[in-house]
Design a protein around this motif. Structure first.
Motif, PDB file in Angstrom:
ATOM      1  N   PHE A  91      56.093   4.005  -1.936  1.00 40.31           N
ATOM      2  CA  PHE A  91      56.966   2.994  -2.557  1.00 40.31           C
ATOM      3  C   PHE A  91      58.238   2.762  -1.746  1.00 40.31           C
ATOM      4  O   PHE A  91      59.162   2.086  -2.202  1.00 40.31           O
ATOM      5  CB  PHE A  91      57.281   3.407  -4.002  1.00 40.31           C
ATOM      6  N   ARG A  92      58.267   3.321  -0.564  1.00 39.74           N
ATOM      7  CA  ARG A  92      59.443   3.274   0.311  1.00 39.74           C
ATOM      8  C   ARG A  92      59.967   1.853   0.519  1.00 39.74           C
ATOM      9  O   ARG A  92      59.206   0.933   0.849  1.00 39.74           O
ATOM     10  CB  ARG A  92      59.066   3.862   1.679  1.00 39.74           C
ATOM     11  N   GLY A  93      61.249   1.702   0.256  1.00 41.53           N
ATOM     12  CA  GLY A  93      61.917   0.437   0.545  1.00 41.53           C
ATOM     13  C   GLY A  93      61.625  -0.684  -0.438  1.00 41.53           C
ATOM     14  O   GLY A  93      62.235  -1.749  -0.361  1.00 41.53           O
ATOM     15  N   GLU A  94      60.720  -0.449  -1.390  1.00 40.28           N
ATOM     16  CA  GLU A  94      60.301  -1.553  -2.262  1.00 40.28           C
ATOM     17  C   GLU A  94      60.528  -1.293  -3.754  1.00 40.28           C
ATOM     18  O   GLU A  94      60.748  -2.223  -4.503  1.00 40.28           O
ATOM     19  CB  GLU A  94      58.801  -1.837  -2.055  1.00 40.28           C
ATOM     20  N   TRP A  95      60.457  -0.017  -4.173  1.00 35.05           N
ATOM     21  CA  TRP A  95      60.488   0.271  -5.617  1.00 35.05           C
ATOM     22  C   TRP A  95      61.422   1.433  -5.910  1.00 35.05           C
ATOM     23  O   TRP A  95      61.706   2.258  -5.039  1.00 35.05           O
ATOM     24  CB  TRP A  95      59.067   0.597  -6.130  1.00 35.05           C
ATOM     25  N   LEU A  96      61.878   1.525  -7.176  1.00 40.56           N
ATOM     26  CA  LEU A  96      62.801   2.581  -7.607  1.00 40.56           C
ATOM     27  C   LEU A  96      62.115   3.949  -7.520  1.00 40.56           C
ATOM     28  O   LEU A  96      60.956   4.100  -7.916  1.00 40.56           O
ATOM     29  CB  LEU A  96      63.227   2.312  -9.057  1.00 40.56           C
ATOM     30  N   ASP A  97      62.880   4.933  -7.036  1.00 43.09           N
ATOM     31  CA  ASP A  97      62.330   6.264  -6.740  1.00 43.09           C
ATOM     32  C   ASP A  97      62.426   7.177  -7.966  1.00 43.09           C
ATOM     33  O   ASP A  97      63.400   7.902  -8.129  1.00 43.09           O
ATOM     34  CB  ASP A  97      63.146   6.849  -5.571  1.00 43.09           C
ATOM     35  N   VAL A  98      61.425   7.132  -8.844  1.00 41.74           N
ATOM     36  CA  VAL A  98      61.455   8.020 -10.022  1.00 41.74           C
ATOM     37  C   VAL A  98      60.256   8.960 -10.007  1.00 41.74           C
ATOM     38  O   VAL A  98      59.242   8.682  -9.355  1.00 41.74           O
ATOM     39  CB  VAL A  98      61.431   7.231 -11.364  1.00 41.74           C
ATOM     40  N   ASP A  99      60.400  10.049 -10.741  1.00 40.70           N
ATOM     41  CA  ASP A  99      59.258  10.919 -10.998  1.00 40.70           C
ATOM     42  C   ASP A  99      58.365  10.151 -11.986  1.00 40.70           C
ATOM     43  O   ASP A  99      58.817   9.783 -13.071  1.00 40.70           O
ATOM     44  CB  ASP A  99      59.752  12.226 -11.611  1.00 40.70           C
ATOM     45  N   ILE A 100      57.113   9.935 -11.607  1.00 38.64           N
ATOM     46  CA  ILE A 100      56.271   9.037 -12.427  1.00 38.64           C
ATOM     47  C   ILE A 100      55.877   9.663 -13.763  1.00 38.64           C
ATOM     48  O   ILE A 100      55.341   8.972 -14.624  1.00 38.64           O
ATOM     49  CB  ILE A 100      55.005   8.575 -11.667  1.00 38.64           C
ATOM     50  N   TYR A 101      56.180  10.954 -13.949  1.00 42.14           N
ATOM     51  CA  TYR A 101      55.878  11.599 -15.234  1.00 42.14           C
ATOM     52  C   TYR A 101      57.121  11.699 -16.125  1.00 42.14           C
ATOM     53  O   TYR A 101      57.050  11.433 -17.316  1.00 42.14           O
ATOM     54  CB  TYR A 101      55.284  12.988 -15.001  1.00 42.14           C
ATOM     55  N   THR A 102      58.271  12.087 -15.534  1.00 42.40           N
ATOM     56  CA  THR A 102      59.478  12.268 -16.366  1.00 42.40           C
ATOM     57  C   THR A 102      60.337  11.011 -16.424  1.00 42.40           C
ATOM     58  O   THR A 102      61.222  10.910 -17.278  1.00 42.40           O
ATOM     59  CB  THR A 102      60.357  13.407 -15.823  1.00 42.40           C
ATOM     60  N   MET A 103      60.138  10.093 -15.487  1.00 39.28           N
ATOM     61  CA  MET A 103      60.909   8.852 -15.370  1.00 39.28           C
ATOM     62  C   MET A 103      62.341   9.079 -14.860  1.00 39.28           C
ATOM     63  O   MET A 103      63.135   8.152 -14.803  1.00 39.28           O
ATOM     64  CB  MET A 103      60.972   8.080 -16.707  1.00 39.28           C
ATOM     65  N   GLN A 104      62.654  10.332 -14.501  1.00 38.04           N
ATOM     66  CA  GLN A 104      63.981  10.633 -13.948  1.00 38.04           C
ATOM     67  C   GLN A 104      63.992  10.294 -12.461  1.00 38.04           C
ATOM     68  O   GLN A 104      62.978  10.478 -11.770  1.00 38.04           O
ATOM     69  CB  GLN A 104      64.279  12.125 -14.129  1.00 38.04           C
ATOM     70  N   HIS A 105      65.138   9.838 -11.963  1.00 38.85           N
ATOM     71  CA  HIS A 105      65.232   9.541 -10.542  1.00 38.85           C
ATOM     72  C   HIS A 105      65.000  10.817  -9.743  1.00 38.85           C
ATOM     73  O   HIS A 105      65.435  11.905 -10.138  1.00 38.85           O
ATOM     74  CB  HIS A 105      66.608   8.940 -10.203  1.00 38.85           C
ATOM     75  N   ASN A 106      64.310  10.694  -8.617  1.00 37.66           N
ATOM     76  CA  ASN A 106      63.961  11.888  -7.844  1.00 37.66           C
ATOM     77  C   ASN A 106      65.143  12.539  -7.145  1.00 37.66           C
ATOM     78  O   ASN A 106      65.093  13.714  -6.808  1.00 37.66           O
ATOM     79  CB  ASN A 106      62.876  11.545  -6.811  1.00 37.66           C
TER      80      ASN A 106
END
Ligand SMILES: Cc1cc2nc3c(=O)[nH]c(=O)nc-3n(C[C@H](O)[C@H](O)[C@H](O)COP(=O)(O)OP(=O)(O)OC[C@H]3O[C@@H](n4cnc5c(N)ncnc54)[C@H](O)[C@@H]3O)c2cc1C
Length: 460
Positions: free
Chosen positions: A334-349
């Motif tokens: 998702f580099r450069g295109e989408w928000l960087d979240v943990d896809i399970y917790t929804m918290q930013h990485n």
């Protein structure tokens, strides 16, 4: 081949009244405890995801400040746009004032966010004002990158045989008119495209093809029309069973499928589309990294196709101001295109005080309002845990759902999640996800909208 319907019309509608709202409302939303806080929470974007979070947090928090940054006065029910573009729904059915959904006590800033300084926890707005936050929820949805198709602009939708269900409500109305003009012409070629990036409602380009096929058949002149579907990759849909089903159904209905082509340019006056061949060594998946430079690459083989009608699906990404912030994914698919979240917790990485929800997040599936419904309680529980210094208690399964319209009057309710190669996760015992039926069409047509508004109200 198809199983008989188990419910008659009256039984279904009786049941549906409940399904639309009440059975989708978990008790936790009503009975949860409140948290005393002095924190300032900013929610960026007040669409399906942001509004759901505003309502949920307003119920759970006491004493803090919640600011919702949403520039638009009108909320658009985007899942209805496919029905508008197919000529089934009246457009005004898809609009409601945002004021109906903003909860009391939430500060609504009617402005665009312009930049995020994540290290200093500060948002700049388009009017020059700034907002500081303790916790941030990013829910700004998707940017439609029509400009990456040379010659294309959303203002062209409705002219020169161009349709695009994604452009806007007005675009959906004009798409319906463009299809009707093609039908009235009595013959010719229609090209349906798909995007080489993740898109919201991945089923929508196929829904537009299927509903148009219904209209062509109803005209009594199906054989006078050519229909082509141009896909950038080998697959048409991420869920494997549905992918095979749609391919087979397109073949049966006389749709010419071409794979590894992306729409690279359009000449509206000449009614010609240029497609760049991008396979098979650069085979596309929904995880594929596609940068702007790749759209402009020279020396790739291209084909020019004439059309009488074309359905354009633009490349999509997070909005530019998210891409320019430290919150964007730095590596991985998702580099450069989408928000960087943990896809399970929804918290930013990398920024634990930041959460993401809705279409903006980098995830292999998920860009639906149905996903928002599943994500909202997870973000709520995990954000409150972070505020209290507790471990994160909730995990998102990746649940997403697409009422795959397979013609006007029939659909399949496709629900699936991350696990087991996107295995089905059916919610209703009486609906088989592999069975197309009038029952599911009625759900899409009549019941999902009230359920959607319940999500916005924080009640589902
Ligand atoms: C044609 C179509 C058909 C669909 N069909 C279905 C379906 O059948 N089922 C389903 O579940 N989903 C469907 N969807 C997808 C669904 O509508 C989206 O997944 C859902 O709306 C995502 O919610 P969101 O809040 O992330 O984004 P949105 O609802 O798009 O909201 C984003 C919000 O952010 C705001 N915003 C943007 N930029 C800024 C900024 N700079 N500052 C502040 N605010 C900003 C926007 O004004 C907007 O209100 C469909 C979508 C389309 C277009």
């Amino acid at each position: 081949m198809h199983k008989p319907l188990l419910l008659n019309r009256r039984e279904l509608l009786k049941l549906g009244t409940g399904l639309g709202v009440s059975s989708l409302i978990p008790l936790s939303a009503v009975s949860a405890n409140t948290l005393q806080t002095q924190a300032h929470i900013v929610i960026l974007g007040g669409g399906a995801a942001g509004m759901a979070m505003a309502n949920r947090l307003a119920t759970r928090l006491e004493g803090g400040t919640i600011t919702l940054v949403e520039p638009r006065e009108t909320h658009h029910y985007q899942p209805g746009w496919t029905l508008v573009a197919s000529g089934v729904w009246q457009p005004d059915k898809t609009m409601r004032p945002n004021a109906q959904f903003v909860p009391r006590g939430v500060k609504w800033v009617r402005e665009y966010a312009a930049s995020i300084d994540a290290d200093n926890k500060r948002i700049s707005l388009a009017n020059g004002a700034t907002l500081n936050y303790d916790y941030l929820v990013v829910a700004t949805g998707i940017q439609l990158n029509y400009h990456l198709i040379e010659g294309m602009s959303p203002t062209l939708v409705g002219q020169h045989g161009i349709g695009s269900v994604y452009a806007s409500l007005d675009g959906a109305i004009r798409t319906n008119q463009a299809i009707q003009t093609w039908l009235d012409h009595g013959q010719g070629k229609g090209i349906f495209t798909a995007a080489p990036t993740p898109v919201k409602c991945a089923g929508a380009p196929m829904k537009m093809t299927f509903t148009t096929l219904s209209r062509l058949e109803a005209s009594g002149r199906r054989d006078a029309f050519d229909v082509e579907y141009m896909a950038p990759g080998t697959s048409l849909f991420s869920q494997p069973w549905v992918n095979e089903f749609v391919k087979q159904r397109f073949d049966e209905q006389g749709v010419t499928r071409r794979h590894h082509y992306r729409l690279s340019a359009i000449d509206p006056q000449a009614k010609q589309a240029e497609f760049t061949f991008i396979g098979p060594e650069s085979e596309f998946t929904s995880h594929h990294q596609l940068r702007e430079a790749e759209f402009r690459r020279e020396n790739q083989p291209t084909v020019i196709a004439d059309y009488d009608f074309i359905h354009v699906v633009p490349p999509m990404s997070a909005h530019d101001f998210i891409k320019q912030s430290a919150l964007i994914a730095q590596d991985g698919p998702f580099r450069g295109e989408w928000l960087d979240v943990d896809i399970y917790t929804m918290q930013h990485n990398r920024y634990p005080d930041v959460f993401g929800i809705g279409d903006v997040i980098g995830a292999p599936i998920n860009k639906t309002a149905a996903s928002v419904k599943a994500q909202a309680p997870v973000v709520e529980a995990n954000l409150l845990a972070v505020m209290q210094g507790n471990p994160l208690p909730a995990r998102h399964t990746g649940y997403t759902s697409c009422p795959m319209i397979t013609g006007i009057g029939k659909a399949m309710l496709v629900e699936f999640g991350y696990e087991d190669n996107f295995a089905f996760m059916p919610s209703f015992s009486f609906i088989d996800p592999t069975d197309e039926s009038w029952v599911t069409w009625v759900m899409k047509d009549r019941m999902l909208q009230p359920a959607y508004y319940a999500v916005l109200a924080g009640q589902a």
